[in-house]
Design a protein around this motif. Structure first.
Motif, PDB file in Angstrom:
ATOM      1  N   ALA A 121       0.839  -1.200  -0.129  1.00  0.00           N
ATOM      2  CA  ALA A 121      -0.088   0.073  -0.133  1.00  0.00           C
ATOM      3  C   ALA A 121       0.812   1.269  -0.139  1.00  0.00           C
ATOM      4  N   ILE A 122       2.147   1.085   0.676  1.00  0.00           N
ATOM      5  CA  ILE A 122       2.997   2.463   0.510  1.00  0.00           C
ATOM      6  C   ILE A 122       3.655   2.770  -0.446  1.00  0.00           C
ATOM      7  N   ALA A 123       3.902   1.620  -1.237  1.00  0.00           N
ATOM      8  CA  ALA A 123       4.130   1.533  -2.616  1.00  0.00           C
ATOM      9  C   ALA A 123       3.305   2.262  -3.733  1.00  0.00           C
ATOM     10  N   PHE A 124       1.970   1.988  -3.306  1.00  0.00           N
ATOM     11  CA  PHE A 124       0.978   2.492  -4.276  1.00  0.00           C
ATOM     12  C   PHE A 124       0.961   4.076  -3.734  1.00  0.00           C
ATOM     13  N   LEU A 125       1.317   4.219  -2.387  1.00  0.00           N
ATOM     14  CA  LEU A 125       1.274   5.624  -2.047  1.00  0.00           C
ATOM     15  C   LEU A 125       2.369   6.424  -2.653  1.00  0.00           C
ATOM     16  N   GLY A 126       3.546   5.843  -2.839  1.00  0.00           N
ATOM     17  CA  GLY A 126       4.649   6.495  -3.534  1.00  0.00           C
ATOM     18  C   GLY A 126       4.328   6.898  -4.964  1.00  0.00           C
ATOM     19  N   CYS A 127       3.782   5.910  -5.735  1.00  0.00           N
ATOM     20  CA  CYS A 127       3.207   6.269  -6.949  1.00  0.00           C
ATOM     21  C   CYS A 127       2.293   7.295  -7.115  1.00  0.00           C
ATOM     22  N   TRP A 128       1.335   7.508  -6.029  1.00  0.00           N
ATOM     23  CA  TRP A 128       0.496   8.756  -6.006  1.00  0.00           C
ATOM     24  C   TRP A 128       1.250   9.707  -5.701  1.00  0.00           C
ATOM     25  N   LEU A 183      10.830  20.613  -4.489  1.00  0.00           N
ATOM     26  CA  LEU A 183       9.497  20.571  -4.833  1.00  0.00           C
ATOM     27  C   LEU A 183       9.395  20.718  -6.398  1.00  0.00           C
ATOM     28  N   ARG A 184      10.102  21.512  -7.183  1.00  0.00           N
ATOM     29  CA  ARG A 184      10.025  21.926  -8.423  1.00  0.00           C
ATOM     30  C   ARG A 184      10.808  21.287  -9.270  1.00  0.00           C
ATOM     31  N   ASP A 185      11.967  20.744  -8.888  1.00  0.00           N
ATOM     32  CA  ASP A 185      12.950  19.940  -9.958  1.00  0.00           C
ATOM     33  C   ASP A 185      13.078  18.499  -9.373  1.00  0.00           C
ATOM     34  N   SER A 186      12.161  17.924  -8.504  1.00  0.00           N
ATOM     35  CA  SER A 186      12.201  16.595  -8.297  1.00  0.00           C
ATOM     36  C   SER A 186      10.754  16.032  -8.108  1.00  0.00           C
ATOM     37  N   ARG A 187      10.550  14.623  -8.208  1.00  0.00           N
ATOM     38  CA  ARG A 187       9.371  13.957  -7.857  1.00  0.00           C
ATOM     39  C   ARG A 187       9.536  12.841  -7.155  1.00  0.00           C
ATOM     40  N   GLU A 188      10.626  12.604  -6.267  1.00  0.00           N
ATOM     41  CA  GLU A 188      10.723  11.473  -5.639  1.00  0.00           C
ATOM     42  C   GLU A 188       9.919  11.372  -4.651  1.00  0.00           C
ATOM     43  N   PRO A 189       9.168  10.089  -4.517  1.00  0.00           N
ATOM     44  CA  PRO A 189       8.030   9.674  -3.325  1.00  0.00           C
ATOM     45  C   PRO A 189       8.944   9.855  -2.079  1.00  0.00           C
ATOM     46  N   PHE A 190       8.135   9.914  -1.015  1.00  0.00           N
ATOM     47  CA  PHE A 190       8.998   9.587   0.360  1.00  0.00           C
ATOM     48  C   PHE A 190       7.978   8.933   1.229  1.00  0.00           C
ATOM     49  N   GLY A 191       6.773   8.553   0.895  1.00  0.00           N
ATOM     50  CA  GLY A 191       6.120   8.019   1.949  1.00  0.00           C
ATOM     51  C   GLY A 191       5.881   8.602   3.186  1.00  0.00           C
ATOM     52  N   PHE A 192       5.887   8.071   4.216  1.00  0.00           N
ATOM     53  CA  PHE A 192       5.884   8.693   5.594  1.00  0.00           C
ATOM     54  C   PHE A 192       7.364   9.181   6.108  1.00  0.00           C
ATOM     55  N   PHE A 193       8.282   9.143   5.406  1.00  0.00           N
ATOM     56  CA  PHE A 193       9.661   9.399   5.727  1.00  0.00           C
ATOM     57  C   PHE A 193       9.797  10.912   5.119  1.00  0.00           C
ATOM     58  N   ALA A 194      10.938  11.428   5.593  1.00  0.00           N
ATOM     59  CA  ALA A 194      11.502  12.673   5.464  1.00  0.00           C
ATOM     60  C   ALA A 194      12.054  12.821   4.024  1.00  0.00           C
ATOM     61  N   LEU A 195      12.697  11.486   3.773  1.00  0.00           N
ATOM     62  CA  LEU A 195      13.546  11.391   2.510  1.00  0.00           C
ATOM     63  C   LEU A 195      13.119  10.277   1.782  1.00  0.00           C
ATOM     64  N   ALA A 196      13.207  10.316   0.326  1.00  0.00           N
ATOM     65  CA  ALA A 196      13.162   9.266  -0.363  1.00  0.00           C
ATOM     66  C   ALA A 196      14.078   8.111  -0.448  1.00  0.00           C
ATOM     67  N   ASN A 197      15.263   8.270   0.009  1.00  0.00           N
ATOM     68  CA  ASN A 197      16.197   7.493   0.337  1.00  0.00           C
ATOM     69  C   ASN A 197      15.855   6.377   1.140  1.00  0.00           C
TER      70      ASN A 197
END
Length: 747
Positions: A121-128, A183-197
């Protein structure tokens, strides 16, 4: 409740931990651990002996707890240390429970199945987030950023600042520029974390949980055949049902395909190099050894070859589609060397800090402020952790904690290797209680109820998780419980990822690692692992009393976010000055360790003074009452957080403003003194050095002004060379510093 509480961690913002927003969950685990002392989960009531896994976790948790206690006794940011201390006690309580309930097949199945569903579900959240939320947010907030930029360029302010502040956007540099660029230059999802990594590491471990079940099962079957090769016909008869049950089980194919697809797509969208590398290094190496290194010649079946080839082709197709759509680019690979060089800067600075306190560490939660003192000139980010779990654990918990962390890794490796020879695929793959699965699905909604504020992410992930869970409950799809080997591999993948990424200090990350460690336990307790349940004695009573006391103390400690936010709302609504002052003062006295309300009160008092009349030039009046109140409040913040140079810088900036308005030599000297303290805590901040130079020039301290100007210009040259645009000085400031620069300095 345990299944729901375990899943709650995946749906609470990880950065809220340091603020004390999740102490209630840590308190629940302490209370649950105390109750478990008297009411064991297993009906057959056994008490296992002290194992190496228990010793490893005890060292890891104990080292952090000891470090936190030392901060409380010796000084530092006690608010952060106390909060993280409570969270680490909660982590120890989690381990004391899950080490037992994983032995119960129904609980084990429910925990892992609900965890896999939550990860999907979190993976689907990342895609959203990638395709809907972040583009919409950039379109909505972009004009406000432009308005603020235009207003600041003309020396004014914009009403958009208040709107962005309500959105949680930092308005001070360089955080403002960094947020805008992200915000403007990237679209990396981060779920419920502060960083996408960090999300990437979770997804990589989840991918191994799903694929490890399939890729490692044949290894287990082959091990059975090796052990029974004296009777080949009997071995074949025993092995075939295992393979049939796990590869041909009805209803598992499409859920596995869909879950794997969601995890792979979201993992690629995070662009996490360390997560991708960890999957390939650990996953490929272990699967290769299990396939080729066994004594079963037929382990390389056409089915397994087809699965491996299909996985590679699928990943290549996903990558091509994402690259074609602009969601993935070549910079993920071409910028890898630069990213590694930055991490070397982080590791070098952290090693210097550890060298100061190699045995006990630098103190729990004290890394960020102390790191700025040794930050390399070429490094840009003011990191919150060293992006390496060895250095992170060593600094925050000392040698005890790092010994425990390495022991956990070794235990995962050893138990994974042993399970390859003795493990059979779980026979309780789908025996989870329906109520337990539904409790896991209720975690996102519980997070909303317990946190008290709405989050669109909870709606997206909650609906996705609820739908999939209902399909599982109805029997339309089947989710297999990960094998012991898959759990071990997931833990090793996450640890490998954490060698080059931050996040091990997050409670959610530690809970996942402990789940993986507990997942390597067998559901069958051997005779040498079990002893009769001891009768209640002094030590369980003492443990119950201690855990309940800790739980009460953690619940008693206030969560300051609500009171501070309420005071901020009073400022936004234009309430009276006395009302706002009282609100901030109450928040300041409610928690004697938190510096945040002190700084907010100081800023409010400073703004009140600035709005008042200016003194007559040439006079040397006493400090105005409102400015004096601001300085007193900021001094209290410094007392509560003495290593934080930002408080000293703000203190000096306030005094410098007073010196410029009143032409007071005393104010100028006080400003220089405060700014020198700030620069000593963050010497590679070009803006701070420039401000110190200006204040020293006003105070008539030419030597200090020249030295600070030289340091600011040198650092600015480094920032320009490495492209740190958010830290580059403006042309006016640089021109002023050039005129002040010593004549013998290189131009």
């Amino acid at each position: 409740m345990c299944v729901c509480a375990l899943n709650l961690r995946w749906f609470i913002p990880a950065e809220d931990t340091a603020d004390g927003a999740t102490l209630w969950l840590a308190a629940y685990w302490c209370a649950a651990a105390a109750m478990a002392t008297w009411f064991p989960f297993a009906h057959d009531a056994i008490a296992r002996r002290w194992t190496r896994a228990d010793a490893a976790v005890a060292l890891l948790v104990g080292g952090h707890v000891l470090s936190g206690v030392l901060v409380l006794l010796l000084g530092g940011n006690r608010h952060t240390a106390a909060t993280l201390l409570a969270e680490w006690l909660g982590i120890g309580a989690v381990w004391s429970i899950i080490r037992e309930i994983v032995r119960v097949p129904g609980f084990r199945a429910a925990i892992w199945q609900s965890t896999l569903l939550a990860l999907t579900a979190i993976a689907f959240l990342g895609c959203w987030q990638h395709w809907i939320e972040l583009p919409s947010m950039a379109h909505r907030l972009g004009p406000k950023f432009d308005a603020i930029r235009s207003a600041r360029a003309s020396g004014g302010t914009s009403s958009a600042e208040q709107e962005l502040a309500r959105e949680g956007v930092p308005l001070n540099e360089p955080d403002f520029t960094l947020f805008e660029k992200r915000l403007r230059d990237s679209r990396e999802p981060f779920g419920f974390f502060a960083l996408a990594n960090t999300l990437g590491g979770f997804l990589a471990a989840g991918l191994m949980l799903i694929l490890g079940n399939q890729l490692c099962t044949a290894g287990s079957a082959s091990a059975v055949i090796v052990e029974l090769n004296a009777d080949n016909s009997k071995a074949k008869a025993l092995a075939e049902p295992v393979v049939h049950k796990n590869f041909e089980q009805r209803g598992t194919f499409w859920p596995t395909v869909l879950g794997t697809t969601a995890l792979i797509v979201c993992l690629l969208l995070t662009k996490s190099r360390t997560a991708l590398l960890s999957v390939f290094l650990v996953g490929a190496l272990v699967c290769f050894l299990r396939t080729v290194g066994t004594r079963l010649r037929l382990s390389l079946t056409r089915r397994r070859i087809g699965m491996a080839a299909g996985g590679l082709v699928t990943a290549a197709v996903f990558l091509a589609v994402l690259a074609r759509s602009g969601s993935w680019d070549r910079e993920v690979l071409t910028e890898a060397a630069k990213s590694l060089s930055y991490r070397v800067f982080y590791w070098t600075g952290t090693a210097a800090l550890i060298a100061e306190h190699p045995i006990l560490g630098g103190g729990l939660g004290q890394f960020r402020n102390n790191y700025l003192r040794v930050k390399a000139p070429a490094a840009s980010e003011e990191i919150a952790d060293p992006h390496n779990f060895v250095l992170d654990v060593w600094y925050n918990g000392g040698l005890l904690a790092i010994a425990g962390a390495l022991w956990v890794v070794a235990t995962l490796m050893i138990t994974t290797g042993k399970s390859s020879k003795t493990e059979t695929v779980p026979s309780h793959s789908n025996s989870a209680d329906t109520r337990l699965l539904l409790a896991g699905a209720a975690a996102p909604w519980s997070a909303f109820l317990m946190s008290g504020y709405w989050d669109d992410r909870l709606l997206v992930v909650g609906l996705a998780l609820l739908v999939v869970t209902l399909l599982v409950v109805l029997g339309w799809i089947t989710v297999s419980t990960p094998s012991r080997t898959a759990c071990g591999l997931a833990g090793l993948v996450l640890f490998t990822h954490l060698l080059g990424a931050g996040g091990i200090g997050y409670t959610a990350v530690m809970q996942f690692l402990l789940l993986c460690l507990a997942g390597t336990f067998s559901t069958v307790v051997t005779e040498d692992e079990a002893t009769p349940l001891p009768k209640p004695a002094v030590w369980p009573r003492f443990g119950l009393f201690l855990a309940m006391t800790i739980a009460v103390l953690m619940l008693w400690r206030p969560d300051q976010r609500g009171s501070i936010a309420a005071a901020d709302q009073l400022v936004t609504r234009g309430a009276s000055a006395e009302t706002i002052r009282s609100a901030y003062t109450r928040a300041m006295h409610a928690d004697q360790w938190d510096p945040t309300p002190c700084s907010r009160l100081a800023e409010f008092e400073f703004q009140q003074w600035q709005a008042g009349p200016s003194p007559v030039n040439g006079e040397d009046p006493e400090m105005p009452p409102r400015l004096h109140a601001a300085v007193i409040a900021l001094g209290e913040a410094i007392r509560r957080d003495p290593a934080n140079g930002h408080w000293f810088f703000r203190w000096g900036a306030m005094l410098q403003t007073w010196a410029e308005r009143s032409k007071s030599p005393l104010a100028a000297k006080l400003a220089v003194d405060s700014l020198e303290h700030a620069v000593s805590r963050y010497p590679t901040n070009a803006q701070w050095q420039a401000t110190l130079s200006d204040a020293a020039a006003v105070a008539g301290m030419a030597a200090i002004a020249e030295k600070a100007a030289e340091a600011a210009l040198v650092q600015d040259d480094v920032n320009q060379r490495f492209g740190h645009g958010e830290r580059i000085l403006t042309a006016d400031v640089r021109s002023r510093l050039e005129r002040r620069r010593p004549a013998a300095s290189p131009r």
